[in-house]
Design a protein around this motif. Structure first.
Motif, PDB file in Angstrom:
ATOM      1  N   GLY A 191       0.836  -1.196   0.000  1.00 50.97           N
ATOM      2  CA  GLY A 191       0.000   0.000   0.000  1.00 50.97           C
ATOM      3  C   GLY A 191       0.874   1.249   0.000  1.00 50.97           C
ATOM      4  O   GLY A 191       2.002   1.234  -0.480  1.00 50.97           O
ATOM      5  N   ILE A 205      -8.543   8.526  10.544  1.00 50.13           N
ATOM      6  CA  ILE A 205      -8.902   7.455   9.603  1.00 50.13           C
ATOM      7  C   ILE A 205     -10.103   7.894   8.779  1.00 50.13           C
ATOM      8  O   ILE A 205     -11.070   8.432   9.311  1.00 50.13           O
ATOM      9  CB  ILE A 205      -9.208   6.147  10.367  1.00 50.13           C
ATOM     10  CG1 ILE A 205      -7.918   5.615  11.002  1.00 50.13           C
ATOM     11  CG2 ILE A 205      -9.808   5.091   9.447  1.00 50.13           C
ATOM     12  CD1 ILE A 205      -8.118   4.454  11.945  1.00 50.13           C
ATOM     13  N   GLY A 206     -10.018   7.669   7.480  1.00 48.96           N
ATOM     14  CA  GLY A 206     -11.096   8.071   6.589  1.00 48.96           C
ATOM     15  C   GLY A 206     -10.811   9.355   5.840  1.00 48.96           C
ATOM     16  O   GLY A 206     -11.531   9.695   4.891  1.00 48.96           O
ATOM     17  N   THR A 208      -9.310  11.862   3.194  1.00 48.70           N
ATOM     18  CA  THR A 208      -8.854  11.697   1.814  1.00 48.70           C
ATOM     19  C   THR A 208      -7.530  12.432   1.628  1.00 48.70           C
ATOM     20  O   THR A 208      -7.359  13.552   2.094  1.00 48.70           O
ATOM     21  CB  THR A 208      -9.901  12.265   0.837  1.00 48.70           C
ATOM     22  OG1 THR A 208     -11.114  11.548   1.038  1.00 48.70           O
ATOM     23  CG2 THR A 208      -9.445  12.105  -0.604  1.00 48.70           C
ATOM     24  N   GLY A 225      -5.582   8.557  -2.116  1.00 48.67           N
ATOM     25  CA  GLY A 225      -6.076   7.447  -1.304  1.00 48.67           C
ATOM     26  C   GLY A 225      -6.772   7.936  -0.062  1.00 48.67           C
ATOM     27  O   GLY A 225      -6.979   9.137   0.124  1.00 48.67           O
ATOM     28  N   VAL A 226      -7.106   6.988   0.792  1.00 48.26           N
ATOM     29  CA  VAL A 226      -7.816   7.330   2.017  1.00 48.26           C
ATOM     30  C   VAL A 226      -7.038   6.733   3.204  1.00 48.26           C
ATOM     31  O   VAL A 226      -6.488   5.637   3.109  1.00 48.26           O
ATOM     32  CB  VAL A 226      -9.278   6.813   1.934  1.00 48.26           C
ATOM     33  CG1 VAL A 226      -9.329   5.300   1.860  1.00 48.26           C
ATOM     34  CG2 VAL A 226     -10.098   7.295   3.089  1.00 48.26           C
ATOM     35  N   ALA A 228      -6.170   4.715   6.168  1.00 47.24           N
ATOM     36  CA  ALA A 228      -6.755   3.450   6.630  1.00 47.24           C
ATOM     37  C   ALA A 228      -6.366   3.116   8.060  1.00 47.24           C
ATOM     38  O   ALA A 228      -7.111   2.438   8.766  1.00 47.24           O
ATOM     39  CB  ALA A 228      -6.314   2.313   5.708  1.00 47.24           C
ATOM     40  N   ASN A 229      -5.202   3.584   8.478  1.00 44.46           N
ATOM     41  CA  ASN A 229      -4.731   3.214   9.818  1.00 44.46           C
ATOM     42  C   ASN A 229      -3.677   4.223  10.278  1.00 44.46           C
ATOM     43  O   ASN A 229      -2.880   4.699   9.479  1.00 44.46           O
ATOM     44  CB  ASN A 229      -4.135   1.805   9.783  1.00 44.46           C
ATOM     45  CG  ASN A 229      -3.885   1.255  11.157  1.00 44.46           C
ATOM     46  OD1 ASN A 229      -4.455   1.747  12.132  1.00 44.46           O
ATOM     47  ND2 ASN A 229      -3.047   0.257  11.257  1.00 44.46           N
ATOM     48  N   ILE A 244      -2.161   4.314   4.061  1.00 47.22           N
ATOM     49  CA  ILE A 244      -3.160   4.824   3.115  1.00 47.22           C
ATOM     50  C   ILE A 244      -3.581   3.704   2.161  1.00 47.22           C
ATOM     51  O   ILE A 244      -2.736   3.011   1.611  1.00 47.22           O
ATOM     52  CB  ILE A 244      -2.575   5.986   2.300  1.00 47.22           C
ATOM     53  CG1 ILE A 244      -2.268   7.156   3.228  1.00 47.22           C
ATOM     54  CG2 ILE A 244      -3.534   6.431   1.208  1.00 47.22           C
ATOM     55  CD1 ILE A 244      -1.516   8.247   2.558  1.00 47.22           C
ATOM     56  N   ASN A 245      -4.882   3.561   1.970  1.00 53.54           N
ATOM     57  CA  ASN A 245      -5.386   2.668   0.924  1.00 53.54           C
ATOM     58  C   ASN A 245      -5.467   3.467  -0.368  1.00 53.54           C
ATOM     59  O   ASN A 245      -6.257   4.404  -0.461  1.00 53.54           O
ATOM     60  CB  ASN A 245      -6.791   2.159   1.272  1.00 53.54           C
ATOM     61  CG  ASN A 245      -6.736   0.973   2.204  1.00 53.54           C
ATOM     62  OD1 ASN A 245      -5.685   0.370   2.397  1.00 53.54           O
ATOM     63  ND2 ASN A 245      -7.873   0.654   2.799  1.00 53.54           N
TER      64      ASN A 245
END
Lengths: 264, 161
Positions: A191, A205-206, A208, A225-226, A228-229, A244-245
């Motif tokens: 990732g 988290i969440g 953008t 990406g968004v 993620a953790n 980031i995803n």
């Protein structure tokens, strides 16, 4: 002992080995243009037929569903168009009043992926557009979902694109919500991570993440990406580990677009 | 004629794998190196000619995505093929475990040579690259090789050339 082993190998094998090694060295030493010609011939023989067969198979499966989706989108788009045309006109009038110029003139060149080199630590792809189509080094490359990478090398008909998940890739970025800036680079599990962000900064988290435009390679505002953790390594360590995803699915890249836009 | 056919089929299979299947089974950026599996198989069971020609042509195909590097992969694959054919008389190649160990070592050898030649990133990265990519990739390739060699019945039906 080595001599004994060498004796066990046929002379013809040694001759063939020597011939192929010399051939390799000649290929390594020839000018880039000649290398490109050889590469193009290889692509035409091996990659293009398999790519076209794969595309046909995928197309057959996807075409029915896509037609259904497109029909729905078309109706929706017609409705929106009438609304947006008014909005665009109004926006243009307001811009003229404020004497505002948009920062970028964005144009996209669609490109098909020809080859993904099978090198584990060198995440790049070869795309089917090059200098002849107006592609230049360091231009941003995107998917319909988000940023994919940048043009690393340009040839006449092809270009090599360094993906964001390449270990040596770096992209200036910012959190859209809090405007916190950082550097997006390859993460440990395929990732991305947002680096250089102190643990006390407002990233959740969440959120953008988009390109910030700093550094001059990637235009501002391309979605990446968004979050993620988020992990704080320790209270004494300044920076947080922000995973980031990516929006772009790097495992199934198909269509890419080279962003040829330039800062005005 | 048979050897030419085997090499051609192997090249197309590995190319098709590279394009269509490899991205689908990639885990955290790691992909098994099918070319090494084929190369080891050819080196052990189809003879030096097949292995060396396959190594040369696959090297050229693999580098066609990055024309500046054209020739280097061919050289690395040829080196791997030659080393295997050079030492094979000293081992029992009918043993599946031995075959798989050589697949793993060949992947590590290939990746490290490639890194050293191109010196990707910083030279100090070699440890990180080896742990993060090379060793897991070798394990993944070996796991795939286990299935393929078992399926091909290499262990029982073939003897080294």
């Amino acid at each position: 002992m080595i001599r004994g082993q060498l004796d066990s190998i046929k002379k013809n094998d040694i001759l063939l080995l020597a011939l192929l090694v010399v051939l390799c060295l000649m290929i390594i030493l020839i000018p880039l243009r000649a290398k490109e010609t050889i590469a193009n011939i290889t692509i035409n023989i091996f990659y293009n037929p398999i790519n076209s067969v794969q595309a046909k198979f995928k197309g057959l499966y996807a075409i029915k569903e896509e037609a259904r989706n497109l029909e729905a989108e078309l109706v929706e788009a017609r409705l929106k168009l009438s609304y947006y045309s008014d909005a665009i006109n109004e926006n243009q009038r307001l811009k003229e009043l404020l004497e505002f110029n948009s920062a970028y003139e964005v144009k996209l060149i669609p490109a098909e992926i020809i080859i993904r080199p099978e090198i584990p630590h060198h995440m790049s792809v070869l795309i089917g557009v090059g200098a002849e189509s107006g592609v230049k080094t360091d231009m941003a490359v995107i998917t319909p979902d988000g940023l994919a990478g940048r043009v690393l090398r340009v040839y006449d008909k092809n270009s090599e694109v360094q993906l964001l998940i390449d270990p040596s890739s770096r992209a200036a970025s910012l959190d859209v919500r809090s405007r916190v800036q950082g550097i997006v680079k390859a993460g440990p599990s395929g990732g991305l991570i947002l680096d250089n962000v102190p643990g006390y900064e407002d990233v959740i988290i969440g959120d953008t993440i988009r390109s910030s435009g700093l550094g001059g390679v990637f235009p501002k505002g391309i979605p990446m990406g968004v979050v993620a953790n988020i992990q704080q390594r320790s209270s004494s360590y300044l920076f947080a580990d922000i995973m980031i995803n990516p929006f772009a699915n790097f495992n199934s890249l198909e269509r890419l677009f080279v962003v040829t836009g330039e800062r005005k | 004629m048979r050897h030419i056919l085997i090499i051609t089929v192997a090249l197309f299979v590995v190319t098709a794998w590279d394009i269509a299947l490899s991205p689908l089974i990639s885990i955290a950026g790691l992909k098994p190196n099918l070319a090494i599996i084929f190369l080891v198989y050819l080196s052990l069971f189809q003879g030096n000619y097949s292995a060396l020609f396959f190594a040369f042509f696959w090297g050229i195909i693999a580098d066609s995505g990055s024309p500046e590097a054209l020739g280097w992969s061919a050289l690395i694959y040829i080196a791997i093929a030659f080393v295997i054919t050079f030492i094979r008389t000293h081992f029992d190649w009918n043993n599946l475990t031995t075959q798989l160990i050589i697949v793993g070592i060949a992947v590590v050898f290939h990746d490290i040579l490639y890194f050293l030649i191109f010196n990707l990133g910083e030279p100090g990265n070699i440890l990180f690259i080896t742990i993060r990519y090379t060793l897991p990739s070798a394990l993944y390739t070996t796991a795939l090789g286990t299935g393929l060699y078992f399926w091909l019945g290499v262990r029982t039906s073939k003897t080294p050339v």
